[in-house]
Design a protein around this motif. Structure first.
Motif, PDB file in Angstrom:
ATOM      1  N   ARG A  82      29.498 -24.768  31.999  1.00 28.00           N
ATOM      2  CA  ARG A  82      29.477 -25.889  32.949  1.00 28.00           C
ATOM      3  C   ARG A  82      28.095 -26.536  32.980  1.00 28.00           C
ATOM      4  NH1 ARG A  82      32.434 -22.322  35.981  1.00 28.00           N
ATOM      5  NH2 ARG A  82      30.673 -21.834  37.337  1.00 28.00           N
ATOM      6  N   GLN A  83      27.057 -25.714  32.979  1.00 29.93           N
ATOM      7  CA  GLN A  83      25.697 -26.239  32.984  1.00 29.93           C
ATOM      8  C   GLN A  83      25.422 -27.036  31.707  1.00 29.93           C
ATOM      9  OE1 GLN A  83      23.415 -25.936  35.635  1.00 29.93           O
ATOM     10  NE2 GLN A  83      25.356 -25.345  36.543  1.00 29.93           N
ATOM     11  N   MET A  84      25.899 -26.547  30.585  1.00 26.24           N
ATOM     12  CA  MET A  84      25.722 -27.252  29.317  1.00 26.24           C
ATOM     13  C   MET A  84      26.367 -28.636  29.389  1.00 26.24           C
ATOM     14  SD  MET A  84      26.560 -24.033  26.824  1.00 26.24           S
ATOM     15  CE  MET A  84      26.061 -24.545  25.207  1.00 26.24           C
ATOM     16  N   ARG A  85      27.579 -28.707  29.916  1.00 28.25           N
ATOM     17  CA  ARG A  85      28.280 -29.992  30.036  1.00 28.25           C
ATOM     18  C   ARG A  85      27.537 -30.922  30.990  1.00 28.25           C
ATOM     19  NH1 ARG A  85      32.743 -26.642  29.629  1.00 28.25           N
ATOM     20  NH2 ARG A  85      32.944 -26.470  31.873  1.00 28.25           N
ATOM     21  N   GLN A  86      27.093 -30.404  32.124  1.00 30.53           N
ATOM     22  CA  GLN A  86      26.398 -31.232  33.109  1.00 30.53           C
ATOM     23  C   GLN A  86      25.075 -31.775  32.576  1.00 30.53           C
ATOM     24  OE1 GLN A  86      26.104 -28.889  36.680  1.00 30.53           O
ATOM     25  NE2 GLN A  86      28.270 -29.131  37.159  1.00 30.53           N
ATOM     26  N   LEU A  87      24.464 -31.057  31.668  1.00 28.64           N
ATOM     27  CA  LEU A  87      23.195 -31.495  31.100  1.00 28.64           C
ATOM     28  C   LEU A  87      23.374 -32.444  29.916  1.00 28.64           C
ATOM     29  CD1 LEU A  87      21.247 -28.140  31.350  1.00 28.64           C
ATOM     30  CD2 LEU A  87      20.863 -30.220  32.690  1.00 28.64           C
ATOM     31  N   GLY A  88      24.619 -32.721  29.550  1.00 27.11           N
ATOM     32  CA  GLY A  88      24.867 -33.693  28.486  1.00 27.11           C
ATOM     33  C   GLY A  88      25.664 -33.167  27.318  1.00 27.11           C
ATOM     34  N   GLY A  89      25.865 -31.878  27.243  1.00 31.68           N
ATOM     35  CA  GLY A  89      26.711 -31.295  26.213  1.00 31.68           C
ATOM     36  C   GLY A  89      26.262 -31.584  24.792  1.00 31.68           C
ATOM     37  N   GLU A  90      27.239 -31.603  23.900  1.00 39.43           N
ATOM     38  CA  GLU A  90      26.948 -31.789  22.479  1.00 39.43           C
ATOM     39  C   GLU A  90      26.396 -33.173  22.185  1.00 39.43           C
ATOM     40  OE1 GLU A  90      29.726 -30.316  19.558  1.00 39.43           O
ATOM     41  OE2 GLU A  90      30.617 -29.021  21.088  1.00 39.43           O
ATOM     42  N   GLY A  91      26.803 -34.180  22.957  1.00 32.04           N
ATOM     43  CA  GLY A  91      26.270 -35.525  22.757  1.00 32.04           C
ATOM     44  C   GLY A  91      24.762 -35.558  22.930  1.00 32.04           C
ATOM     45  N   PHE A  92      24.284 -34.882  23.951  1.00 29.77           N
ATOM     46  CA  PHE A  92      22.844 -34.794  24.191  1.00 29.77           C
ATOM     47  C   PHE A  92      22.158 -34.100  23.028  1.00 29.77           C
ATOM     48  CE2 PHE A  92      19.132 -32.496  25.668  1.00 29.77           C
ATOM     49  CZ  PHE A  92      18.426 -33.484  26.324  1.00 29.77           C
ATOM     50  N   MET A  93      22.757 -33.016  22.555  1.00 31.28           N
ATOM     51  CA  MET A  93      22.182 -32.260  21.443  1.00 31.28           C
ATOM     52  C   MET A  93      22.083 -33.128  20.198  1.00 31.28           C
ATOM     53  SD  MET A  93      21.706 -29.030  22.540  1.00 31.28           S
ATOM     54  CE  MET A  93      21.863 -27.942  21.147  1.00 31.28           C
ATOM     55  N   ARG A  94      23.166 -33.863  19.895  1.00 28.66           N
ATOM     56  CA  ARG A  94      23.154 -34.729  18.708  1.00 28.66           C
ATOM     57  C   ARG A  94      22.135 -35.856  18.856  1.00 28.66           C
ATOM     58  NH1 ARG A  94      28.574 -33.711  18.664  1.00 28.66           N
ATOM     59  NH2 ARG A  94      29.029 -35.464  20.048  1.00 28.66           N
ATOM     60  N   GLU A  95      22.134 -36.485  20.031  1.00 29.56           N
ATOM     61  CA  GLU A  95      21.235 -37.624  20.266  1.00 29.56           C
ATOM     62  C   GLU A  95      19.774 -37.236  20.074  1.00 29.56           C
ATOM     63  OE1 GLU A  95      19.854 -40.307  24.072  1.00 29.56           O
ATOM     64  OE2 GLU A  95      21.903 -39.538  24.028  1.00 29.56           O
ATOM     65  N   HIS A  96      19.431 -36.032  20.469  1.00 31.77           N
ATOM     66  CA  HIS A  96      18.049 -35.576  20.373  1.00 31.77           C
ATOM     67  C   HIS A  96      17.791 -34.676  19.171  1.00 31.77           C
ATOM     68  CE1 HIS A  96      16.968 -37.401  24.179  1.00 31.77           C
ATOM     69  NE2 HIS A  96      18.149 -36.991  24.633  1.00 31.77           N
ATOM     70  N   LYS A  97      18.768 -34.633  18.261  1.00 36.44           N
ATOM     71  CA  LYS A  97      18.656 -33.860  17.017  1.00 36.44           C
ATOM     72  C   LYS A  97      18.237 -32.415  17.269  1.00 36.44           C
ATOM     73  CE  LYS A  97      17.762 -37.853  14.123  1.00 36.44           C
ATOM     74  NZ  LYS A  97      17.793 -38.986  14.981  1.00 36.44           N
ATOM     75  N   LEU A  98      18.923 -31.784  18.221  1.00 41.47           N
ATOM     76  CA  LEU A  98      18.624 -30.403  18.571  1.00 41.47           C
ATOM     77  C   LEU A  98      19.483 -29.401  17.805  1.00 41.47           C
ATOM     78  CD1 LEU A  98      18.125 -30.950  22.386  1.00 41.47           C
ATOM     79  CD2 LEU A  98      16.365 -30.650  20.630  1.00 41.47           C
ATOM     80  N   TYR A  99      20.390 -29.886  16.975  1.00 48.59           N
ATOM     81  CA  TYR A  99      21.131 -29.002  16.066  1.00 48.59           C
ATOM     82  C   TYR A  99      21.649 -29.762  14.899  1.00 48.59           C
ATOM     83  CZ  TYR A  99      25.755 -30.431  17.794  1.00 48.59           C
ATOM     84  OH  TYR A  99      26.890 -31.123  18.115  1.00 48.59           O
TER      85      TYR A  99
END
Length: 74
Positions: A57-74
């Motif tokens: 739930r925390q992962m989703r609230q913080l932006g989820g996979e979209g956030f990760m992709r946008e910031h090139k975190l994986y």
């Protein structure tokens, strides 16, 4: 015993590199911290499963996979 770091834990419990963990698998590994001897990723208790759900739930609230992709975190 003898498992140190997320890469070693991913290999041991999910038989794949950490870079290929699903969000649920990553959350499960996080859920057993700070005591991976008491809380087990390979036989998660109800408590560990509830922590896993909270982490997801925390992962989703913080932006989820979209956030990760946008910031090139994986």
């Amino acid at each position: 015993d003898g498992i140190f770091g997320v890469e070693a834990a991913a290999q041991r419990y999910f038989h794949k590199p950490a870079s290929q963990l699903t969000p649920g698998e990553a959350a499960l590994l996080a859920a057993v911290l700070p005591n991976p001897i008491r809380y087990r990723a390979d036989a998660p208790s109800g408590y560990v499963r509830s922590r896993q759900a909270w982490i997801l739930r925390q992962m989703r609230q913080l932006g989820g996979e979209g956030f990760m992709r946008e910031h090139k975190l994986y």
